[in-house]
Structures are given as structure tokens and as C-alpha cells.
Design a protein around this motif. Structure first.
Motif, mmCIF file in Angstrom:
data_model
loop_
_atom_site.group_PDB
_atom_site.id
_atom_site.type_symbol
_atom_site.label_atom_id
_atom_site.label_comp_id
_atom_site.label_asym_id
_atom_site.label_seq_id
_atom_site.Cartn_x
_atom_site.Cartn_y
_atom_site.Cartn_z
ATOM 1 N N ASN A 32 55.213 52.503 39.937
ATOM 2 C CA ASN A 32 53.886 51.733 40.021
ATOM 3 C C ASN A 32 53.249 51.640 38.550
ATOM 4 N N VAL A 33 52.333 50.879 38.553
ATOM 5 C CA VAL A 33 51.056 50.607 37.685
ATOM 6 C C VAL A 33 50.068 51.022 38.292
ATOM 7 N N LEU A 34 49.059 51.713 37.695
ATOM 8 C CA LEU A 34 47.785 52.183 38.404
ATOM 9 C C LEU A 34 46.754 50.985 37.599
ATOM 10 N N VAL A 35 46.231 50.209 38.827
ATOM 11 C CA VAL A 35 45.163 49.319 38.490
ATOM 12 C C VAL A 35 43.806 49.665 38.871
ATOM 13 N N ARG A 36 42.983 49.780 37.877
ATOM 14 C CA ARG A 36 41.358 50.376 38.038
ATOM 15 C C ARG A 36 40.628 49.096 37.622
ATOM 16 N N ALA A 37 39.459 48.858 38.406
ATOM 17 C CA ALA A 37 38.446 48.028 38.229
ATOM 18 C C ALA A 37 37.099 48.491 38.125
ATOM 19 N N GLU A 38 36.492 48.442 37.088
ATOM 20 C CA GLU A 38 34.982 48.859 36.958
ATOM 21 C C GLU A 38 34.435 48.578 35.765
ATOM 22 N N ASN A 39 33.076 48.252 35.640
ATOM 23 C CA ASN A 39 32.184 47.835 34.542
ATOM 24 C C ASN A 39 32.761 46.811 33.753
#
Length: 372
Positions: A32-39
Motif C-alpha cells: 500500500n501507499v500511505l495517503v495523508r491530507a493536511e494543510n
């Protein structure tokens, strides 16, 4: 999590990140690829436990959050979506899926919790310096071909990067060898590299760094310690474990007293070797170089298929000499010579030969002969 991102940017970033992920994994989260959304940013991260790539790209973040999705499938979906589309990624905390929307297309991918995603914590880096991306690319391009693929000699499965030269002319040197040939390239030592530990950068890491350099005008920051190395270029950060082994004393292999000098036109020589080696067998690959005053005769004899010879005018004024080389290795080295003229320094049919660009001594190549 809810985030909107432009397809072209997401595709480019996923292109960098998903390559690290092995297609076969015994540990599901590593696929898997880690997907992170912020700012107002979306960050993507992938790892194979030895190598980790993180890339950040601008995005419209409606709701911050993070999850992990199958890397290759995510990449394929984005690749097949229409050019210019805006992609909406939405994950609901209660359900283990990520919804991907663009225009009239809608996909849902199974996710795994972010908590299980491994972190290749780099720890403290003892040295940090910056190099022009084109210099890093040149160092890799000129030495990578000589990296060994033999797993038993694992300490040769990478490029040995270390501080070298003298106090007046300090260099950052890359060396690779597979026991048959050796490639060495020196760059002017950047500020911050003094006293760095000699490190062996693994073959896979070297290949990934090379592919990340798309803009050769960019700067690349390199940080390293005894166990890890980190490359940062633009919005991409690649962290890798180093090969835990001792690189051999390569200086002993580099001939110092080869007194016979052969000067050849690089292109003519390369083409001639390529032509005569057409006859050579897969197993033998040997090409014989017969040297006499002002003349070089290349010949290949294959008992199963025939023979080939070609004569070249060269600059050579020493004693006559017959020496054999693996034609594939000769062509690999010839391809690294950046100028028009190559210099070969030879000793005898059983000793290593030194090959350099006549006008640029920052790189050198050593080739072991074959019996012919």
C-alpha cells in the motif's frame, strides 16, 4: 478525509512513489501507499522496509485525514482517468474504503489502517551537503553499470560513496565494481561532506535516485549516517538503509604502472567492437585486441559460427601486444566515455587495463582481461 487534487500532479507523484512497492508482498501493508491530507497538501509515502519515498503535492483539503491503499492499483486508476480531470479522494472513518471520483468515474479501494504502516525512522544524520542534481546523476550514470548483481558478495551490490582526494583537492568519490570491472568518478567535495563515513548505497536506491532526477538544474540535499542515507530533491524525500558491509580496498586494483598507452577514437572503437562481437558466442564474448605501431586489429573467433576482424588506425608506439576482453564489458565502458577520445593504459595480457577519457580525468575505469 476529503481532498481534491489535479490528475497530472497526482499521477507524477504516484509514479515516483509506487515504484518502491514490490509487487509480491508477504506483508499486505507493504503493498500500500500511505495517503495523508493536511494543510492544503497531500503527501504520499511508500516503503519496502529498506527504502522509503515520500512526496508532497498541493491539494484542496476539505477534511484532513490519512489512510493506505494498494499502490499499483491506485496508480493504474489515476493513469487511466482523463487528462486534466480533478480527482476527489474521500475516506470515511467508519468504512475501510477510499472513494476516488473524477468526472463520471467512481472507484472504491479497500484500505488498511495507517497505524500499521511502517516508518523508516532515519534517526540522526551525521553529515549533510548539497549537490547539483546533474552531478549526482553523472556520478550514478558513470558508475552504476559496474555494480555487482551477485548476491553472495552483497557488499558489492551498490555504489561506495566516500570522501577521497587530498587536502588541496578533496573529492566526493563514487566507486562500483563486480570483480571484472571497476568504475570510479570524482566530484569536487561539497561543503559538509568532510569526514563523512564511507557508505555503500544499494543498487535499488541508486536506480530510484537516478529516476527522481527529472530537472538536472535542481539542487539535491544528501544527508547520511553510518546506517541510513536521505536524498531530498524538490518535494520528494527518499530515505534508504545502507548496505552493512565493508567495501574492498579498491585502490589495490587500480593499475599504477601500465606503461603501454593506446589512444583511440571512442566512436570508431565502440562501433568496431560492436561489429566484430556479433560473431562471439553468448558464453565466450571474448574479443582479441592485437596492438602494433599505429595499428589495432580487433578479432573474434567462434568455433560454431565463424570469425570477424577489423583494423583501426590508432596512436600506439609501444611493444606489440595481444590482449583479450569481454566485448560486453568493453562496450559498457566505452559508453561511459564522455569525450571523443579514449586512452587505454595496458601492461601485459594478464594484467588489468586502465581506461579514461583523454580530456577528463575525473572518471576512470578498470577492466580485467580474458584469455583468448
Amino acid at each position: 478525509m476529503k481532498v481534491t487534487v489535479e490528475r497530472a500532479q497526482l499521477l507524477k507523484s504516484l509514479g515516483h512513489v509506487h515504484r518502491v512497492v514490490e509487487r509480491r508482498n508477504t506483508i499486505p501493508i507493504l503493498g500500500n501507499v500511505l495517503v495523508r491530507a493536511e494543510n492544503a497538501k497531500l503527501s504520499l509515502k511508500a516503503t519496502d522496509l529498506d527504502l522509503e519515498v515520500t512526496e508532497t503535492l498541493p491539494a484542496e483539503t476539505a477534511t484532513a485525514g490519512s489512510t493506505t491503499v494498494p499502490a499499483h492499483m491506485f496508480y493504474d486508476i489515476v493513469r487511466k482517468l482523463p487528462d486534466g480531470s480533478q480527482i476527489v479522494l474521500e475516506a470515511d472513518g467508519d468504512r475501510a474504503v477510499l472513494a476516488i471520483r473524477a468526472g463520471r468515474s467512481r472507484f472504491t479501494l479497500q484500505t488498511l489502517p495507517e497505524n500499521d504502516f511502517p516508518d523508516l525512522a532515519a534517526g540522526d544524520m551525521s553529515h549533510s551537503f548539497s549537490l547539483a542534481a546533474k552531478d549526482v546523476k553523472r556520478l550514478i550514470d558513470r558508475t552504476q553499470f559496474a555494480i555487482s548483481t551477485e548476491e553472495t558478495r552483497y557488499y558489492l551490490n551498490g555504489i561506495y560513496l566516500h570522501a577521497a582526494g587530498t587536502a588541496k583537492a578533496a573529492t566526493l568519490r563514487g566507486v562500483a565494481t563486480d570483480g571484472h570491472r571497476l568504475a570510479q568518478l570524482d566530484l569536487v567535495q561539497p561543503k559538509g561532506a568532510e569526514g563523512m563515513p564511507g557508505v555503500i548505497v544499494p543498487r535499488k536506491t541508486v536506480g530510484e535516485v537516478q529516476r527522481l532526477i527529472e530537472d538536472t538544474e535542481a539542487e539535491m540535499t544528501i544527508e547520511l549516517s553510518q546506517a541510513k542515507i536521505r536524498f531530498t530533491i524538490g518535494n520528494v524525500v527518499l530515505t534508504s538503509k545502507l548496505i552493512d558491509g565493508t567495501f574492498p580496498d579498491y585502490g589495490r586494483v587500480i593499475p599504477q604502472n601500465n606503461d603501454k598507452e593506446l589512444v583511440v577514437d571512442k566512436k570508431d572503437f565502440e562501433n568496431a567492437v560492436d561489429r566484430v562481437s556479433t560473431i562471439s558466442s553468448e558464453r565466450g564474448r571474448a574479443v582479441k585486441l592485437s596492438l602494433s605501431a599505429g595499428k589495432l586489429v580487433l578479432s573474434v573467433t567462434n568455433p560454431d559460427s565463424g570469425s570477424a576482424t577489423e583494423e583501426l588506425e590508432v596512436e600506439y608506439a609501444s611493444d606489440a601486444l595481444d590482449i583479450g576482453f569481454n566485448s560486453r564489458y568493453l562496450l559498457d565502458i566505452a559508453a561511459q566515455i564522455e569525450g571523443d577520445v579514449a586512452t587505454l593504459r595496458l601492461a601485459d595480457p594478464g594484467s588489468p587495463t586502465l581506461v579514461q577519457d583523454r580530456d577528463d580525468k575525473s572518471a576512470l575505469y578498470v577492466l580485467m582481461p580474458m584469455r583468448v
